[in-house]
Write a protein that holds these residues in place. Structure first.
Motif, PDB file in Angstrom:
ATOM      1  N   ASP A  24       0.857  -1.260  -0.086  1.00  0.00           N
ATOM      2  CA  ASP A  24       0.028  -0.015  -0.001  1.00  0.00           C
ATOM      3  C   ASP A  24       1.003   1.199   0.009  1.00  0.00           C
ATOM      4  O   ASP A  24       0.745   2.211  -0.604  1.00  0.00           O
ATOM      5  N   LEU A  25       1.747   1.269   0.792  1.00  0.00           N
ATOM      6  CA  LEU A  25       2.844   2.363   0.842  1.00  0.00           C
ATOM      7  C   LEU A  25       3.764   2.650  -0.491  1.00  0.00           C
ATOM      8  O   LEU A  25       3.872   3.603  -0.901  1.00  0.00           O
ATOM      9  N   LEU A  26       3.860   1.390  -0.964  1.00  0.00           N
ATOM     10  CA  LEU A  26       4.841   1.332  -2.222  1.00  0.00           C
ATOM     11  C   LEU A  26       4.080   1.833  -3.411  1.00  0.00           C
ATOM     12  O   LEU A  26       4.605   2.605  -4.245  1.00  0.00           O
ATOM     13  N   LYS A  27       2.639   1.561  -3.154  1.00  0.00           N
ATOM     14  CA  LYS A  27       1.913   2.449  -4.489  1.00  0.00           C
ATOM     15  C   LYS A  27       1.962   3.864  -4.443  1.00  0.00           C
ATOM     16  O   LYS A  27       1.419   4.469  -5.574  1.00  0.00           O
ATOM     17  N   ILE A  28       2.179   4.260  -3.389  1.00  0.00           N
ATOM     18  CA  ILE A  28       2.294   5.777  -3.416  1.00  0.00           C
ATOM     19  C   ILE A  28       3.350   6.543  -4.089  1.00  0.00           C
ATOM     20  O   ILE A  28       4.513   6.173  -3.611  1.00  0.00           O
ATOM     21  N   LYS A  29       3.038   7.449  -5.185  1.00  0.00           N
ATOM     22  CA  LYS A  29       4.334   7.937  -5.785  1.00  0.00           C
ATOM     23  C   LYS A  29       4.914   9.070  -5.308  1.00  0.00           C
ATOM     24  O   LYS A  29       4.856  10.226  -5.562  1.00  0.00           O
ATOM     25  N   SER A  30       5.441   8.877  -4.089  1.00  0.00           N
ATOM     26  CA  SER A  30       6.076  10.023  -3.373  1.00  0.00           C
ATOM     27  C   SER A  30       7.590  10.528  -3.702  1.00  0.00           C
ATOM     28  O   SER A  30       8.546  10.249  -2.930  1.00  0.00           O
ATOM     29  N   ILE A  31       7.559  10.785  -5.107  1.00  0.00           N
ATOM     30  CA  ILE A  31       8.689  11.546  -5.679  1.00  0.00           C
ATOM     31  C   ILE A  31       9.131  12.678  -5.188  1.00  0.00           C
ATOM     32  O   ILE A  31       8.398  13.742  -5.371  1.00  0.00           O
ATOM     33  N   SER A  32      10.051  13.091  -4.339  1.00  0.00           N
ATOM     34  CA  SER A  32       9.933  14.336  -3.673  1.00  0.00           C
ATOM     35  C   SER A  32      10.583  15.350  -4.515  1.00  0.00           C
ATOM     36  O   SER A  32      10.453  16.530  -4.272  1.00  0.00           O
ATOM     37  N   THR A  33      11.634  14.893  -5.623  1.00  0.00           N
ATOM     38  CA  THR A  33      12.257  15.954  -6.159  1.00  0.00           C
ATOM     39  C   THR A  33      11.099  16.799  -7.396  1.00  0.00           C
ATOM     40  O   THR A  33      11.551  17.940  -7.679  1.00  0.00           O
ATOM     41  N   ASP A  34      10.165  16.282  -7.699  1.00  0.00           N
ATOM     42  CA  ASP A  34       9.430  16.630  -8.803  1.00  0.00           C
ATOM     43  C   ASP A  34       8.061  17.311  -8.024  1.00  0.00           C
ATOM     44  O   ASP A  34       7.319  16.573  -7.567  1.00  0.00           O
ATOM     45  N   GLY A  87      13.757   7.283   9.193  1.00  0.00           N
ATOM     46  CA  GLY A  87      13.662   6.526   7.739  1.00  0.00           C
ATOM     47  C   GLY A  87      13.166   7.830   7.028  1.00  0.00           C
ATOM     48  O   GLY A  87      12.841   8.636   7.369  1.00  0.00           O
ATOM     49  N   HIS A  88      13.226   7.618   5.644  1.00  0.00           N
ATOM     50  CA  HIS A  88      12.453   8.365   4.817  1.00  0.00           C
ATOM     51  C   HIS A  88      11.575   7.854   3.745  1.00  0.00           C
ATOM     52  O   HIS A  88      11.633   6.676   3.387  1.00  0.00           O
ATOM     53  N   TYR A  89      10.326   8.480   3.846  1.00  0.00           N
ATOM     54  CA  TYR A  89       9.151   7.883   2.910  1.00  0.00           C
ATOM     55  C   TYR A  89       9.092   8.426   1.172  1.00  0.00           C
ATOM     56  O   TYR A  89       8.594   7.991   0.523  1.00  0.00           O
ATOM     57  N   ASP A  90      10.051   9.266   1.134  1.00  0.00           N
ATOM     58  CA  ASP A  90      10.283   9.717  -0.342  1.00  0.00           C
ATOM     59  C   ASP A  90      11.062   8.887  -1.140  1.00  0.00           C
ATOM     60  O   ASP A  90      11.896   8.099  -0.526  1.00  0.00           O
ATOM     61  N   VAL A  91      10.870   8.923  -2.438  1.00  0.00           N
ATOM     62  CA  VAL A  91      11.452   8.063  -3.362  1.00  0.00           C
ATOM     63  C   VAL A  91      12.213   8.874  -4.349  1.00  0.00           C
ATOM     64  O   VAL A  91      11.897   9.997  -4.637  1.00  0.00           O
ATOM     65  N   GLN A  92      13.203   8.307  -5.191  1.00  0.00           N
ATOM     66  CA  GLN A  92      13.878   8.621  -6.357  1.00  0.00           C
ATOM     67  C   GLN A  92      12.992   8.768  -7.506  1.00  0.00           C
ATOM     68  O   GLN A  92      12.009   8.026  -7.505  1.00  0.00           O
ATOM     69  N   GLU A 160      14.611  13.351   1.882  1.00  0.00           N
ATOM     70  CA  GLU A 160      16.097  12.942   1.795  1.00  0.00           C
ATOM     71  C   GLU A 160      16.433  12.561   0.389  1.00  0.00           C
ATOM     72  O   GLU A 160      17.587  12.854   0.187  1.00  0.00           O
ATOM     73  N   GLU A 161      15.559  12.269  -0.781  1.00  0.00           N
ATOM     74  CA  GLU A 161      16.333  12.158  -2.049  1.00  0.00           C
ATOM     75  C   GLU A 161      16.192  13.331  -2.723  1.00  0.00           C
ATOM     76  O   GLU A 161      16.700  13.558  -3.941  1.00  0.00           O
ATOM     77  N   SER A 162      16.024  14.491  -1.874  1.00  0.00           N
ATOM     78  CA  SER A 162      16.212  15.962  -2.612  1.00  0.00           C
ATOM     79  C   SER A 162      16.875  16.751  -1.894  1.00  0.00           C
ATOM     80  O   SER A 162      16.596  18.061  -1.794  1.00  0.00           O
ATOM     81  N   GLY A 163      17.852  16.501  -1.123  1.00  0.00           N
ATOM     82  CA  GLY A 163      18.673  17.223  -0.408  1.00  0.00           C
ATOM     83  C   GLY A 163      18.299  17.729   1.037  1.00  0.00           C
ATOM     84  O   GLY A 163      18.944  18.498   1.657  1.00  0.00           O
ATOM     85  N   SER A 164      17.295  17.132   1.534  1.00  0.00           N
ATOM     86  CA  SER A 164      16.755  17.565   3.106  1.00  0.00           C
ATOM     87  C   SER A 164      16.870  19.009   3.348  1.00  0.00           C
ATOM     88  O   SER A 164      17.286  19.270   4.425  1.00  0.00           O
TER      89      SER A 164
END
Ligand SMILES: [Zn+2]
Length: 461
Positions: A24-34, A87-92, A160-164
């Motif tokens: 369920d969590l992986l289905k969420i498109k949490s791309i932080s840089t965009d 931990g961090h919930y955002d992804v690349q 985390e994936e966009s420089g915090s």
């Protein structure tokens, strides 16, 4: 009957449900840089808050100028330690999408070789799968015992994936609320599939650009060569002076604060079987270039370096030009260990250059950041307990490893919260984090949960 065994049994029994939750969590498109995925980042934070609340945490989404943080608290028995889990919930981002064998946001379980199953999808390893190992351990413990063995604060970041960018101000503003006895950071990997690892050291970094100037313009080398100072020659000589024939750094005071690694730690590194051949062979090299008499792992994990990252001056285009340049420059970086002081290293380097500057020349320095190394004390009782707990779970005993690079969060916890971090994670080197076809081994997810239950149990004793 210990408190631990029924929790481990429950984790085994509920593995399928824990997988459903991770999916369920992986289905969420949490791309932080965009920015197009901002709403998804918030959705992931809200999902985590709801999940933590269902366990009994006092959890909330905390706004920042960027993506929100998740902060959660749960009390524990008097006398037990208070830990902060990060931990961090955002992804690349997922591009190039055509290289993925499966939809990056439709996680699945896949058998990649007989007996080896993996969870596929963006974030499965970095870092949603990892952070959920801890959440599942807490859930099982609470369900079994109605309480948690330690007082636990959780911090999940979404940048985390966009420089915090929001992290330091957030830690600063909420230091009192987040301060614990120590932090558990779950964003690293195992040594190999059978050997768990705790990262106990991260090298620091000092960056410096040096510019040497002589004549007030570029000169014709026929007209002035032999009489006019040549900044390239001067720079090259000074840089060459920084290492002696044994690759020892000659800058006075450079090794102040550098300690020898305890012999039992060196022995455990030796036992990992990494040699010059296995380490350098894959990149087409064979002989370690660092200080003589030290293993490759010691060189990259526990010794400081001076490296030249770029050098510039004169004519470097096509063809040829007989010029004596007016200036030459180099970018120099130092990896630091133990208690080396970045400010002192920078000052010592500058003095080293100035002391060697001939007449008619001048020098400019441009600083490019500096951070000290992180070194966990090898005799920390938390470290010993976590190490033993991990060794109980996995086929091979846990090793204390180090990292040649840096993980900023560990320095931030040190600086803003005055807290040491234990870096424990279950990622593998073939997880393809940040790349297409990211995966997380099912054994990492399952045994990771069991490992956290063991660590929490060990910390109470
Ligand atoms: Zn990560």
């Amino acid at each position: 009957m210990t408190a631990l065994n029924p929790v481990l049994d429950r984790l085994d029994k509920n593995l399928d449900q824990s997988l459903d939750r991770l999916f369920d969590l992986l289905k969420i498109k949490s791309i932080s840089t965009d920015p197009a995925f901002s709403a998804d980042c918030r959705k992931a934070a809200e999902w985590l808050v709801a999940d933590l609340k269902s366990i009994g945490f006092d959890a909330s989404v905390r706004d920042t100028p960027g993506h929100p943080m998740v902060v959660a608290h749960h009390d524990g028995p008097a006398g037990a330690p208070h830990v902060l889990f990060y931990g961090h919930y955002d992804v690349q981002p997922v591009d190039p999408l055509n290289l993925w064998h499966d939809d990056p946001f439709a996680p699945a379980l896949k058998e990649i070789e007989p007996g080896r199953k993996v969870i596929t999808g963006r974030g499965s390893s970095d870092d949603k799968g990892q952070l959920m190992t801890f959440v599942e351990a807490c859930r099982a413990w609470k369900a079994e015992h109605g309480s948690l063995p330690c007082r636990i604060t959780i911090l999940f970041e979404g940048e985390e994936e966009s420089g915090s960018p929001s992290l330091k101000p957030f830690l600063d503003a909420n230091a009192k609320e987040l301060k614990a006895d120590f932090a558990l950071v779950c964003d690293t990997g195992m040594w190999d599939r059978e050997t768990p690892a705790i990262s106990t050291a991260l090298r620091g970094l000092v960056g410096e650009e040096v510019v040497i100037k002589a004549a007030d313009r570029d000169l014709h080398s026929g007209e002035f060569g032999g009489a006019a100072a040549n900044p390239i020659r001067i720079l090259a000589r000074i840089l060459a002076d920084i290492h002696d024939e044994n690759s020892h750094v000659t800058i006075p005071g450079f090794y102040d604060g550098v300690e020898e690694t305890p012999s039992q730690v060196l022995k455990s590194w030796e036992a990992l079987g990494e040699t010059a051949e296995t380490f350098l062979g894959p990149i087409g090299l064979s002989v370690p270039s660092g200080e003589k008499g030290r293993s490759v792992l010691e060189l990259v994990w526990a010794r400081p370096t001076a490296e030249f990252n770029g050098i510039n001056g004169g004519y470097t285009g096509k063809g040829f030009k007989t010029v004596i340049a007016a200036e030459a420059s180099a970018k120099v970086s130092f990896r630091l260990v133990h208690k080396q002081d970045p400010n002192k290293i920078r000052a010592a380097f500058r003095k080293f250059v100035e002391d060697r500057l001939p007449a008619d020349c001048s020098v400019e320095f441009h600083p490019h950041g500096g951070s000290p190394a992180i070194q966990l004390s090898y005799d920390s009782p938390f470290l010993t307990k976590a190490k033993n707990a991990l060794s109980d779970e996995w086929p091979k005993p846990a090793v204390m490893i180090a990292m040649g690079g840096s993980i900023p969060i560990v320095g931030d916890f040190q600086n803003f919260l005055g807290m040491e971090s234990l870096l424990v994670g279950y990622g593998l080197s073939d997880d393809r984090i940040h790349s297409p076809n990211e995966k997380y081994d099912l054994s990492s997810f399952h045994k990771g949960q069991r490992s956290w239950a063991r660590i929490l149990d060990a910390l109470t004793r």
